[in-house]
Write a protein that holds these residues in place. Structure first.
Motif, mmCIF file in Angstrom:
data_model
loop_
_atom_site.group_PDB
_atom_site.id
_atom_site.type_symbol
_atom_site.label_atom_id
_atom_site.label_comp_id
_atom_site.label_asym_id
_atom_site.label_seq_id
_atom_site.Cartn_x
_atom_site.Cartn_y
_atom_site.Cartn_z
ATOM 1 N N MET A 124 -28.906 -6.157 -34.510
ATOM 2 C CA MET A 124 -28.156 -4.942 -34.183
ATOM 3 C C MET A 124 -28.519 -3.835 -35.167
ATOM 4 O O MET A 124 -28.639 -4.091 -36.368
ATOM 5 C CB MET A 124 -26.650 -5.234 -34.265
ATOM 6 C CG MET A 124 -25.767 -4.045 -33.885
ATOM 7 S SD MET A 124 -24.023 -4.371 -34.275
ATOM 8 C CE MET A 124 -23.622 -5.528 -32.980
ATOM 9 N N HIS A 126 -26.979 -0.100 -36.175
ATOM 10 C CA HIS A 126 -25.867 0.814 -35.894
ATOM 11 C C HIS A 126 -25.592 1.661 -37.124
ATOM 12 O O HIS A 126 -26.354 1.631 -38.087
ATOM 13 C CB HIS A 126 -24.621 0.017 -35.454
ATOM 14 C CG HIS A 126 -23.986 -0.762 -36.574
ATOM 15 N ND1 HIS A 126 -22.799 -0.396 -37.162
ATOM 16 C CD2 HIS A 126 -24.386 -1.878 -37.227
ATOM 17 C CE1 HIS A 126 -22.488 -1.267 -38.118
ATOM 18 N NE2 HIS A 126 -23.434 -2.180 -38.169
ATOM 19 N N LYS A 131 -28.006 6.137 -31.237
ATOM 20 C CA LYS A 131 -27.721 5.117 -30.227
ATOM 21 C C LYS A 131 -27.692 3.755 -30.906
ATOM 22 O O LYS A 131 -28.724 3.243 -31.299
ATOM 23 C CB LYS A 131 -28.877 5.111 -29.225
ATOM 24 C CG LYS A 131 -28.488 5.367 -27.822
ATOM 25 C CD LYS A 131 -29.668 5.311 -26.860
ATOM 26 C CE LYS A 131 -31.016 4.937 -27.408
ATOM 27 N NZ LYS A 131 -32.050 4.807 -26.387
ATOM 28 N N PRO A 132 -26.521 3.143 -31.112
ATOM 29 C CA PRO A 132 -26.527 1.788 -31.678
ATOM 30 C C PRO A 132 -27.162 0.834 -30.676
ATOM 31 O O PRO A 132 -26.884 0.915 -29.480
ATOM 32 C CB PRO A 132 -25.039 1.482 -31.871
ATOM 33 C CG PRO A 132 -24.314 2.397 -30.942
ATOM 34 C CD PRO A 132 -25.171 3.622 -30.775
ATOM 35 N N LEU A 133 -28.024 -0.048 -31.181
ATOM 36 C CA LEU A 133 -28.800 -0.889 -30.273
ATOM 37 C C LEU A 133 -28.708 -2.362 -30.648
ATOM 38 O O LEU A 133 -28.502 -2.711 -31.813
ATOM 39 C CB LEU A 133 -30.280 -0.473 -30.300
ATOM 40 C CG LEU A 133 -30.627 0.885 -29.687
ATOM 41 C CD1 LEU A 133 -32.107 1.185 -29.913
ATOM 42 C CD2 LEU A 133 -30.302 0.935 -28.196
ATOM 43 N N VAL A 134 -28.867 -3.197 -29.650
ATOM 44 C CA VAL A 134 -28.994 -4.638 -29.851
ATOM 45 C C VAL A 134 -30.352 -5.062 -29.291
ATOM 46 O O VAL A 134 -30.690 -4.707 -28.157
ATOM 47 C CB VAL A 134 -27.875 -5.421 -29.133
ATOM 48 C CG1 VAL A 134 -28.148 -6.924 -29.199
ATOM 49 C CG2 VAL A 134 -26.517 -5.105 -29.740
ATOM 50 N N PHE A 135 -31.107 -5.787 -30.116
ATOM 51 C CA PHE A 135 -32.416 -6.293 -29.686
ATOM 52 C C PHE A 135 -32.369 -7.809 -29.601
ATOM 53 O O PHE A 135 -31.774 -8.472 -30.446
ATOM 54 C CB PHE A 135 -33.507 -5.910 -30.688
ATOM 55 C CG PHE A 135 -33.723 -4.431 -30.823
ATOM 56 C CD1 PHE A 135 -34.587 -3.764 -29.977
ATOM 57 C CD2 PHE A 135 -33.058 -3.708 -31.811
ATOM 58 C CE1 PHE A 135 -34.794 -2.391 -30.111
ATOM 59 C CE2 PHE A 135 -33.261 -2.348 -31.948
ATOM 60 C CZ PHE A 135 -34.132 -1.681 -31.097
ATOM 61 N N GLU A 193 -36.241 3.899 -32.192
ATOM 62 C CA GLU A 193 -35.580 3.586 -30.927
ATOM 63 C C GLU A 193 -34.106 3.972 -30.976
ATOM 64 O O GLU A 193 -33.535 4.438 -29.996
ATOM 65 C CB GLU A 193 -35.687 2.085 -30.615
ATOM 66 C CG GLU A 193 -37.048 1.638 -30.111
ATOM 67 C CD GLU A 193 -37.445 2.273 -28.784
ATOM 68 O OE1 GLU A 193 -38.330 3.145 -28.823
ATOM 69 O OE2 GLU A 193 -36.871 1.928 -27.743
ATOM 70 N N ALA A 194 -33.478 3.732 -32.166
ATOM 71 C CA ALA A 194 -32.051 4.027 -32.306
ATOM 72 C C ALA A 194 -31.808 5.506 -32.638
ATOM 73 O O ALA A 194 -30.740 6.034 -32.358
ATOM 74 C CB ALA A 194 -31.446 3.139 -33.397
ATOM 75 N N LYS B 48 -40.560 6.483 -27.939
ATOM 76 C CA LYS B 48 -39.544 5.636 -27.312
ATOM 77 C C LYS B 48 -40.161 4.514 -26.487
ATOM 78 O O LYS B 48 -41.044 4.727 -25.670
ATOM 79 C CB LYS B 48 -38.660 6.494 -26.421
ATOM 80 C CG LYS B 48 -37.794 7.452 -27.220
ATOM 81 C CD LYS B 48 -36.718 6.719 -27.975
ATOM 82 C CE LYS B 48 -35.945 7.712 -28.838
ATOM 83 N NZ LYS B 48 -35.008 7.035 -29.729
ATOM 84 N N ARG B 53 -30.775 -2.698 -26.041
ATOM 85 C CA ARG B 53 -29.719 -2.121 -25.188
ATOM 86 C C ARG B 53 -28.629 -1.567 -26.096
ATOM 87 O O ARG B 53 -28.581 -1.884 -27.284
ATOM 88 C CB ARG B 53 -29.153 -3.205 -24.267
ATOM 89 C CG ARG B 53 -28.518 -4.371 -25.038
ATOM 90 C CD ARG B 53 -27.480 -5.112 -24.209
ATOM 91 N NE ARG B 53 -26.950 -6.263 -24.903
ATOM 92 C CZ ARG B 53 -25.892 -6.226 -25.720
ATOM 93 N NH1 ARG B 53 -25.269 -5.088 -25.982
ATOM 94 N NH2 ARG B 53 -25.463 -7.329 -26.303
#
Lengths: 423, 241
Positions: A124, A126, A131-135, A193-194, B48, B53
């Motif tokens: 994660m 954050h 944008k907090p993200l989970v991979f 990405e985040a 990007k 998600r």
């Protein structure tokens, strides 16, 4: 059935265990008849030469020869309270070249080895991000990846030697270092990405193990050469090295290389976690402490000869060792055989890579005289590895961490080698 | 291969197509369209990628356990020295001793004041640690050893209060620590830390040309590891089958 080879390795081990047996080393080291009686290992057909060996699938994930069982990581049991929060050491004296075999990379855990199925692992990001993200691991394996060779050294490597020579063996004095090729994705790619917010300055990395290992990392380094790695030496990370995912923080102390990495929080200040306040700060003689001493300074050690690898032959010998710097590449390594009266530049062989172990050799003749061996590394920034006394003058003896002082081995006339200090 | 302009163009086009075809996650940062040029060797372009998600608020809450010196991350809650004493005896004393004095090689948590310049510095919460938040953060993530993340916020406040008491930082057994008064507590050694200054204080280690010949007349052995005899030997080495 004890083959002549087995008998020989037994007698070698007996020699290693029997300190003080004057002359025993050289006597026991004769490898086969040199003159006189013919060597039965040559004149008689051996079992391995006559009978079929094991078939192809006997070792589907291969292990070293059974004759290499003595080559192993070892701990110093009196150092810690429990093996789940402890360290063992890489047998540097048994290795060559610059790559450490995955199964011999020293281990340091704070709450044992986490056993994580890759499909169940999440990373994660954050905090101060758009944008907090989970991979998932699948996500990470779809990102552009890089292969880099780096050393990983615990800041406490050689920490037991601050007050003087204490342990006999470069496995114990210098074995909290290893060097592998990592495969992973740049942390920069994950952060992009985040979308890191402009106020961000620090990151916190956290592991999924039972200690929830966490450390603060400056954003600038995170956007530089930091990798989030899932493979080492071409195979998946070993469990004891953070399977399935770890941080790789080139040139910086090992404690930052969080294993079983599951969370990265982005913030504006460091967290002052236990690992960067109560541990991994360097207590100086005046009672004050340096913190955030991330970089590992240039250092070197002669791995052979050394106490666990004594000299066994008069005449031609190969002195070998390792040098490394967290600030860049190794430019030169000097070696003395007479306690620092005279030095010669060692022959560096193999790749000389940024923030990687570098292998050096001195080919020399030994007539059986006493030797006092040291090595001295210089790196690409012009840093010269200091003596232990030079270090103590600046840092005192209480700092535990970052002892990169010059090591001395005494080789006695019978080839036995011990850890000493000289003036 | 990547030097071929035609292939590079194709690769660049494919990257654009992926971005365009990723409608599931909103793109908060509108970026200029990347030019389809070959990137430097070994440096993959990572505009990007549309991987990963969104992390849900409940997920962040479940994992976001860290506490900072400024109080960020402190959960609502409270606990007294007395409550902490009871908990400490059942949860912590077997390793750390009833009074935080440590059992065997387990960490000492109290005492050690004035020892930092001595031969045997005792680095405890009271004598060494700069920030109380570290106590809360570490208990919350890693203690009790072998049963991590099993304590409630109130229990951690109580244990932290008891550790302050053991270190003579609070004297009153009725003292209650909470998220409200947490950041007002300062630890004694806080001012003794400073950032890495090796590049200035150890400048002498850089840029010298070391002596190579006739560097000293005499060499003396001043210490030997063999005298201490603490090296693990082959008799105690782990057995490997």
């Amino acid at each position: 059935m004890t083959s002549p080879r087995n008998r020989e390795s037994l007698s070698r081990r007996r020699f290693l265990g029997a300190a003080g047996m004057a002359g025993a080393g050289l006597a026991a080291s004769a490898t086969g008849a040199r003159a006189g009686a013919p060597d039965p290992l040559i004149t008689e057909v051996q079992d391995w030469n006559r009978y079929l060996g094991e078939g192809v699938d006997k070792r589907p994930y291969g292990m070293p020869s059974r004759h290499e069982k003595h080559v192993m990581r070892r701990d110093v049991s009196w150092l810690t309270a429990s093996p789940e929060s402890s360290v063992n050491f890489t047998p540097l004296h048994e290795l060559d070249g610059i790559i450490t075999p995955s199964g011999l990379c020293f281990e340091r855990h704070h709450g044992g080895i986490a056993d994580i199925e890759p499909a169940n692992h999440r990373l994660m990001i954050h905090g101060l991000v758009e944008k907090p993200l989970v991979f998932t691991m699948e996500d990470i394996r779809r990102m552009p990846r890089q292969n880099r060779v780096y050393f990983l050294e615990c800041a406490a490597n050689s920490g037991m030697e601050w007050r003087g020579a204490q342990l006999n063996g470069c496995q114990f004095t210098h074995g909290m270092v290893h060097n592998v090729m990592y495969t992973g994705v740049p942390l920069k790619a994950l952060l992009e990405e985040a979308g890191v917010k402009p106020t961000a300055k620090w990151l916190m990395l956290e592991g999924a193990d039972s200690s929830g290992m966490n450390r603060s990392l400056p954003l600038e380094k995170a956007l530089g050469d930091v990798l989030i790695a899932f493979a080492m030496n071409g195979e998946a990370l070993r469990p004891e090295q953070g399977y399935p995912l770890r941080a790789v923080i080139p040139g910086w102390e090992g404690n930052l290389w969080v294993k079983w990495l599951r969370r990265i929080e982005v913030g504006d200040k460091p967290w002052m976690a236990r690992e960067e306040t109560s541990k991994y700060t360097d207590l100086l003689a005046d009672g004050r402490s340096r913190r955030f001493t991330f970089i590992m300074d240039a250092k070197s050690v002669v791995t052979n000869p050394s106490p666990q690898a004594p000299l066994k032959h008069k005449g031609r010998n190969v002195l070998s060792g390792l040098a490394w710097s967290g600030r860049g590449t190794i430019k030169r390594v000097d070696v003395t055989l007479d306690g620092g009266k005279n030095w010669q530049s060692a022959r560096i062989d193999g790749p000389v890579l940024d923030k990687s172990l570098t292998r050096f050799y001195v080919d020399f003749d030994w007539a059986g005289q006493e030797l006092l061996i040291q090595s001295r590394a210089m790196d690409s920034t012009g840093y010269v590895q200091p003596t232990k006394d030079e270090l103590r003058k600046v840092r005192g003896v209480n700092s535990i961490y970052h002892n990169n002082g010059i090591q001395t081995w005494l080789v006695r006339a019978n080839g036995e080698t011990e850890n000493v200090e000289i003036a | 291969m990547s030097r071929s302009p035609k292939l590079a163009l194709l690769a660049g086009f494919a990257a654009l197509a992926v971005v365009a075809a990723g409608p599931l996650i909103a793109q908060p940062q509108k970026q200029a369209q990347p030019k389809p040029v070959p990137h430097a060797a070994g440096q993959p372009a990572h505009a990007k990628l549309n991987l990963g998600r969104l992390a849900l608020p409940e997920e962040i809450k479940a994992w976001d356990i860290d506490v900072r010196p400024d109080g960020m991350g402190l959960p609502p809650g409270k606990g007294t020295v007395k409550q902490g004493d009871e908990l400490f005896q059942t949860q912590c004393a077997s390793c750390h001793g009833e009074f935080g004095q440590g059992n065997g090689r387990w960490p000492v948590l109290a005492g050690g004041q004035g020892s930092l310049t001595s031969d045997r510095p005792e680095k405890t919460i009271g004598s060494f640690w700069p920030d109380l938040s570290t106590v809360y953060d570490y208990i919350r993530r890693a203690m009790p050893y072998g049963n991590a993340q099993s304590l409630s916020p109130d229990e951690i406040y109580a244990l932290t209060a008891y550790l302050l008491y053991l270190n003579d930082i609070v004297k009153d057994e009725e003292f209650e620590l909470s998220d409200k008064n947490f950041t007002s507590v300062k630890l004694p050694n806080a001012a003794a830390f400073y950032d890495d200054d090796r590049e200035t204080t150890e400048k002498a280690f850089w840029g010298k040309e070391p002596c190579m010949k006739d560097c000293k007349a005499e060499v003396k052995i001043t210490g030997r590891a063999a005298v201490l005899d603490v090296t693990p030997d082959s008799k105690t080495a782990p057995k490997v089958d």
